[in-house]
Design a protein around this motif. Structure first.
Motif, PDB file in Angstrom:
ATOM      1  N   ASN A   1       0.413  -1.779   6.985  1.00  0.00           N
ATOM      2  CA  ASN A   1      -0.825  -2.794   6.578  1.00  0.00           C
ATOM      3  C   ASN A   1      -1.460  -3.585   7.396  1.00  0.00           C
ATOM      4  O   ASN A   1      -0.504  -3.928   8.151  1.00  0.00           O
ATOM      5  CB  ASN A   1      -0.263  -3.440   5.459  1.00  0.00           C
TER       6      ASN A   1
ATOM      7  N   ARG B   1       2.513   2.101 -14.387  1.00  0.00           N
ATOM      8  CA  ARG B   1       1.410   1.498 -15.184  1.00  0.00           C
ATOM      9  C   ARG B   1       1.909   0.731 -16.528  1.00  0.00           C
ATOM     10  O   ARG B   1       0.870   0.741 -17.292  1.00  0.00           O
ATOM     11  CB  ARG B   1       0.153   1.946 -15.093  1.00  0.00           C
TER      12      ARG B   1
ATOM     13  N   ASP C   1       1.147  -5.030  -7.201  1.00  0.00           N
ATOM     14  CA  ASP C   1       0.765  -3.895  -6.516  1.00  0.00           C
ATOM     15  C   ASP C   1      -0.228  -4.195  -5.541  1.00  0.00           C
ATOM     16  O   ASP C   1      -0.625  -5.308  -5.207  1.00  0.00           O
ATOM     17  CB  ASP C   1       0.093  -2.809  -7.542  1.00  0.00           C
ATOM     18  N   TRP C   2      -0.825  -2.967  -4.766  1.00  0.00           N
ATOM     19  CA  TRP C   2      -1.758  -3.292  -3.710  1.00  0.00           C
ATOM     20  C   TRP C   2      -3.209  -3.858  -4.022  1.00  0.00           C
ATOM     21  O   TRP C   2      -3.733  -4.603  -3.198  1.00  0.00           O
ATOM     22  CB  TRP C   2      -2.047  -2.018  -3.028  1.00  0.00           C
ATOM     23  N   GLN C   3      -3.316  -3.951  -5.512  1.00  0.00           N
ATOM     24  CA  GLN C   3      -4.459  -4.840  -5.907  1.00  0.00           C
ATOM     25  C   GLN C   3      -4.375  -6.123  -6.259  1.00  0.00           C
ATOM     26  O   GLN C   3      -5.371  -6.705  -6.737  1.00  0.00           O
ATOM     27  CB  GLN C   3      -5.404  -3.822  -6.998  1.00  0.00           C
TER      28      GLN C   3
ATOM     29  N   ARG D   1      -2.362   9.018   1.458  1.00  0.00           N
ATOM     30  CA  ARG D   1      -2.641   7.874   0.554  1.00  0.00           C
ATOM     31  C   ARG D   1      -3.641   6.899   1.332  1.00  0.00           C
ATOM     32  O   ARG D   1      -3.881   6.704   2.630  1.00  0.00           O
ATOM     33  CB  ARG D   1      -1.470   7.165  -0.052  1.00  0.00           C
ATOM     34  N   ARG D   2      -4.471   6.269   0.382  1.00  0.00           N
ATOM     35  CA  ARG D   2      -5.547   5.296   0.977  1.00  0.00           C
ATOM     36  C   ARG D   2      -5.274   3.920   0.415  1.00  0.00           C
ATOM     37  O   ARG D   2      -6.359   2.816   1.109  1.00  0.00           O
ATOM     38  CB  ARG D   2      -6.816   5.782   1.054  1.00  0.00           C
ATOM     39  N   GLU D   3      -4.530   3.648  -0.446  1.00  0.00           N
ATOM     40  CA  GLU D   3      -4.413   2.418  -1.096  1.00  0.00           C
ATOM     41  C   GLU D   3      -3.800   1.352  -0.136  1.00  0.00           C
ATOM     42  O   GLU D   3      -2.439   1.538   0.367  1.00  0.00           O
ATOM     43  CB  GLU D   3      -3.767   2.540  -2.310  1.00  0.00           C
TER      44      GLU D   3
ATOM     45  N   GLY E   1       0.877  -1.370   0.108  1.00  0.00           N
ATOM     46  CA  GLY E   1      -0.187   0.060   0.203  1.00  0.00           C
ATOM     47  C   GLY E   1       0.758   1.360   0.081  1.00  0.00           C
ATOM     48  O   GLY E   1       2.097   1.258   0.047  1.00  0.00           O
ATOM     49  N   TYR E   2       0.078   2.398  -0.269  1.00  0.00           N
ATOM     50  CA  TYR E   2       0.788   3.456  -0.523  1.00  0.00           C
ATOM     51  C   TYR E   2       0.919   4.363   0.739  1.00  0.00           C
ATOM     52  O   TYR E   2       1.493   5.732   0.714  1.00  0.00           O
ATOM     53  CB  TYR E   2       0.274   4.485  -1.565  1.00  0.00           C
TER      54      TYR E   2
ATOM     55  N   ASP F   1      -5.525  -5.797   0.522  1.00  0.00           N
ATOM     56  CA  ASP F   1      -6.582  -6.238   1.514  1.00  0.00           C
ATOM     57  C   ASP F   1      -6.120  -7.934   1.859  1.00  0.00           C
ATOM     58  O   ASP F   1      -5.473  -8.409   1.311  1.00  0.00           O
ATOM     59  CB  ASP F   1      -8.127  -6.126   0.977  1.00  0.00           C
TER      60      ASP F   1
END
Length: 321
Positions: free
Chosen positions: A83, A274, A259-261, A49-51, A31-32, A54
């Protein structure tokens, strides 16, 4: 790939073509969110940042470790420790026998809720790679914020007290140097000696190795270069200092960046720009790689890749030659 990328970071026709070798490392951005806002940060991380990755994606990372043959889990951010599932991921990865690296900014050790972080890292045998872009207080604070140097020294002392960086402990503590501006890092060996001599003499701090890493001309650092009218000058420096012999050791040959996703890229820098894995159209998710061997596949390259091959070379593990 986003059509808003600067032209200099579109896939390069001049950087040599390279292909993947055996996958050894999953480098995972949790996460960022970060407690710092650093001048040279290529992630644009910060407190606002909110990323955040999960639990479901964390479990997917663990499944990939079980099936891919990767032997190292390299955790980044932001501050990866922020995190909520950081400790769960570390503990489960260590149970699998995987080496875990925590890319720690040191001041996180003093954040609320992190009072026992140093104890946790030591108990799990996590390798700590800590950013300390200079051994002089004024230079670090100029690059990372007022008071960061003193906080970093306190963090290093916490880690030393748990055995990190101490001979025979088996607990690895490495530091990372970044130049202050658009220059190449100096030779890694002599600078490491200077760091060790200065930090032990003045602060009683010990560590194992120093990694010298070039600043990538993207995001915050790239924007600063544009404001100063020095981006072209820096890119020219990187291209002219390129050495083909560094190509064999660049990190993207043995690493996949997540990445976080859960989307995957050839390296952390491509992730921030990206640029899809292998330059293929569309994004690839970690679940799409399960059970597939990436060895031999092309690596997406662009002009910023010269930052890894210029001079002595630069990677997450420091100089290449």
């Amino acid at each position: 790939m986003s059509s808003t990328l600067p032209l200099s970071f579109l896939p390069s026709s001049t950087f040599p073509a390279i292909r993947r070798g055996k996958l050894e490392t999953l480098q995972v951005n949790l996460g960022y969110v970060c407690n710092q806002t650093c001048f040279h940060c290529h992630v644009n991380a910060g407190p606002n940042r909110r990323e955040v990755m999960d639990r479901g994606t964390v479990d997917l990372v663990l499944n990939c470790l079980r099936t891919s043959g990767a032997t190292t889990l390299d955790l980044t951010g932001g501050a990866p420790e922020l995190n909520p599932d950081f400790r769960y991921l570390v503990t489960e990865a260590r149970r699998l026998g995987v080496k875990v690296i925590d890319r720690c900014n040191l001041t996180i050790l003093e954040q609320p809720g992190q009072d026992d972080l140093a104890d946790f890292l030591a108990a799990q045998g996590v390798d700590v790679v800590a950013s300390l872009p200079c051994y002089l207080e004024e230079n670090v604070d100029a690059q990372r914020g007022d008071g960061v140097f003193r906080g970093s020294i306190r963090g290093l002392r916490q880690l030393n007290a748990r055995g990190y960086g101490q001979p025979g402990s088996g607990l690895v503590l490495d530091l990372v140097y970044n130049p202050q501006g658009p220059t190449l890092p100096p030779p890694q060996g002599p600078l490491e000696a200077d760091y060790k001599r200065h930090l032990e003499k003045h602060y009683g701090v010990r560590f194992n190795q120093l990694y010298t890493i070039a600043n990538m001309p993207i995001h915050r650092f790239g924007k600063q270069l544009r404001r100063e009218g020095r981006l072209d000058e820096y890119m020219t420096l990187l291209r002219e200092a390129h050495r083909d012999e560094n190509l064999d050791a660049v990190m993207c040959r043995s690493l996949i960046s997540v990445d976080w996703q859960g989307y995957v890229y050839d390296c952390d820098f491509n992730q921030m720009l990206r640029i899809p894995l292998g330059g293929a159209p569309g994004r690839t998710h970690l679940r799409d790689l399960m059970g597939r061997d990436p060895a031999g596949r092309p690596i997406a390259v662009a002009d910023h890749c010269y930052g890894c091959t210029a001079g002595q070379g630069s990677s997450c593990g420091g100089a290449l030659s």
